[in-house]
Write an enzyme that holds these catalytic residues in place. Structure first.
Site, short mmCIF file in Angstrom:
data_model
loop_
_atom_site.label_atom_id
_atom_site.label_comp_id
_atom_site.label_asym_id
_atom_site.label_seq_id
_atom_site.Cartn_x
_atom_site.Cartn_y
_atom_site.Cartn_z
N TYR A 17 0.83 -1.20 0.00
CA TYR A 17 0.00 0.00 0.00
C TYR A 17 0.87 1.25 0.00
O TYR A 17 2.08 1.18 0.19
CB TYR A 17 -0.98 0.00 1.18
N ARG A 49 8.27 4.51 -4.39
CA ARG A 49 8.27 3.47 -3.36
C ARG A 49 7.23 2.40 -3.67
O ARG A 49 7.46 1.21 -3.43
CB ARG A 49 8.01 4.08 -1.98
N ARG A 51 -7.42 -20.49 -3.07
CA ARG A 51 -6.44 -20.33 -1.99
C ARG A 51 -5.30 -21.35 -2.07
O ARG A 51 -5.51 -22.56 -2.02
CB ARG A 51 -7.14 -20.45 -0.64
N HIS A 90 -0.90 -21.01 -1.01
CA HIS A 90 0.13 -20.03 -0.61
C HIS A 90 0.97 -19.55 -1.80
O HIS A 90 1.24 -18.37 -1.93
CB HIS A 90 1.06 -20.62 0.45
N LYS A 105 6.48 -1.83 1.86
CA LYS A 105 5.26 -1.30 2.49
C LYS A 105 4.12 -2.30 2.33
O LYS A 105 3.18 -2.13 1.54
CB LYS A 105 4.91 0.09 1.94
N GLU A 107 11.74 1.99 14.54
CA GLU A 107 10.86 3.06 14.06
C GLU A 107 9.56 3.00 14.86
O GLU A 107 9.45 2.20 15.79
CB GLU A 107 10.60 2.93 12.55
N LEU A 128 10.82 1.05 7.31
CA LEU A 128 10.28 1.60 6.07
C LEU A 128 10.97 2.94 5.83
O LEU A 128 11.05 3.77 6.75
CB LEU A 128 8.76 1.83 6.20
N1 PDD Z 1 2.63 4.99 7.64
N2 PDD Z 1 7.25 3.54 9.15
C1 PDD Z 1 6.09 2.86 9.12
C2 PDD Z 1 6.04 1.50 9.74
C3 PDD Z 1 4.96 3.43 8.51
O1 PDD Z 1 3.80 2.75 8.46
C4 PDD Z 1 5.04 4.75 7.96
C5 PDD Z 1 3.89 5.42 7.29
C6 PDD Z 1 6.28 5.41 8.03
C7 PDD Z 1 6.48 6.79 7.45
O2 PDD Z 1 6.43 6.76 6.04
P1 PDD Z 1 5.96 8.04 5.21
O3 PDD Z 1 6.78 9.18 5.69
O4 PDD Z 1 6.25 7.68 3.81
O5 PDD Z 1 4.48 8.21 5.49
C8 PDD Z 1 7.36 4.77 8.61
C9 PDD Z 1 1.48 5.44 6.92
C10 PDD Z 1 1.26 6.90 7.02
C11 PDD Z 1 0.28 4.61 7.32
O6 PDD Z 1 0.47 3.41 7.47
O7 PDD Z 1 -0.81 5.14 7.47
#
Ligand code: PDD
Length: 284
Positions: free
Chosen positions: A33, A52, A100, A102, A149, A182, A207
């Protein structure tokens, strides 16, 4: 007005049943996403999010389901149909629908594309930034490819819920070495006593936030000293300032960790200045 979602080429009221039970996103969290912050109708850091998205798709071998131009039109049209100019736009792409199993389906299947939009009014976020947020620490239970992501977010969900139950806004994830990797949905930063900006290097344990990348460009342009390296919870507790970054929060000062104040327990001046630079669209 009903919220409108884009689902595989159609614009539908968001509560329309439109995703199939055997979608691999639903069955396996087999998808990725992206999240854009939209201000005055402008998709912030659009190119960075698109890049990304492509990288995430490539890493899990999902073909890009539509051209950049078609995707761009769908993103903007979904925003338009929701009649919003300050918004968050969510794009989700899964491997598609298949019986389904895997392993990837043998034949070619069409990836599923869903776009949703929700309002992102500025006032509550600004008020939060003025007060600063509390964070708690949680064990980092995630897999070893956090650079993708992925829509598989269960450890992030559980960490965020723990934060909510503790009256905090974010959970900082801590690895076995005691380092903050993070946040559950944001990148983590500290500012040392010497005024150095510190955030973890963008390897496979985090991320690489698009907001994080922009802050680094702002720091470079302003001649700030920064270090991309690990930091521990102890170092953060002794820091001069701390903050988190994400599309949803931009730059958000952190004023306590696990109930212990950082410095005087008020938002730091450098974090607030970075937030202002970010909002002003500065970078180079
Ligand atoms: N989340 N780390 C994680 C685990 C995240 O889910 C996000 C962003 C970030 C920051 O990434 P960015 O600056 O590109 O938004 C770092 C989004 C906003 C979400 O899941 O809603």
């Amino acid at each position: 007005m009903a919220r409108i979602a884009y689902v595989n080429g159609q614009y539908l009221p968001i509560d329309t049943p439109a995703v199939q039970v055997e979608d691999r996103g639903y069955q396996f969290a087999d998808g990725i996403y992206e999240v854009w912050l939209v201000r005055d109708g402008v998709f912030l850091d659009h190119a960075g999010h698109l890049a990304r998205m492509k990288r995430s798709l490539g890493e899990i071998r999902i073909p890009q389901p539509m051209s950049d131009v078609a995707l761009d039109i769908a993103l903007r049209e979904t925003l338009r149909r929701n009649r919003l100019t300050d918004a968050l736009v969510y794009l989700q792409i899964t491997r598609g629908v298949s019986r389904r199993d895997h392993a990837f389906p043998a034949g070619t299947i069409r990836p599923s594309v869903v776009i949703t939009v929700r309002p992102a009014p500025r006032a509550p976020v600004s008020a939060r930034a003025e007060a600063g947020i509390a964070v708690i620490t949680q064990k980092d239970l995630r897999w070893k490819r956090c650079d993708i992501k992925s829509i598989s977010l269960l450890p992030n969900v559980l960490a965020k819920q723990a934060a909510r139950e503790a009256g905090a806004f974010e959970a900082w994830l801590v690895n076995e070495a005691g380092e903050v990797t993070e946040g559950s949905s944001s990148n983590a930063w500290i500012i040392t006593g010497e005024g150095r900006l510190v955030t973890r290097a963008a390897d496979e344990t985090i991320l690489n936030g698009i907001t994080r990348q922009r802050i680094l460009r702002i720091a470079k342009a302003q001649g700030l000293v920064f270090e991309e390296r690990p930091f521990t919870v102890d170092e953060a507790l002794g820091a001069r300032e701390a903050f988190v970054s994400s599309a949803t929060s931009m730059v958000m000062p952190v004023v306590s960790i696990d109930g212990r104040p950082i410095a005087n327990g008020a938002p730091g001046s450098l974090a607030s200045a970075l937030r202002a630079s970010y909002e002003a669209g500065e970078e180079s």
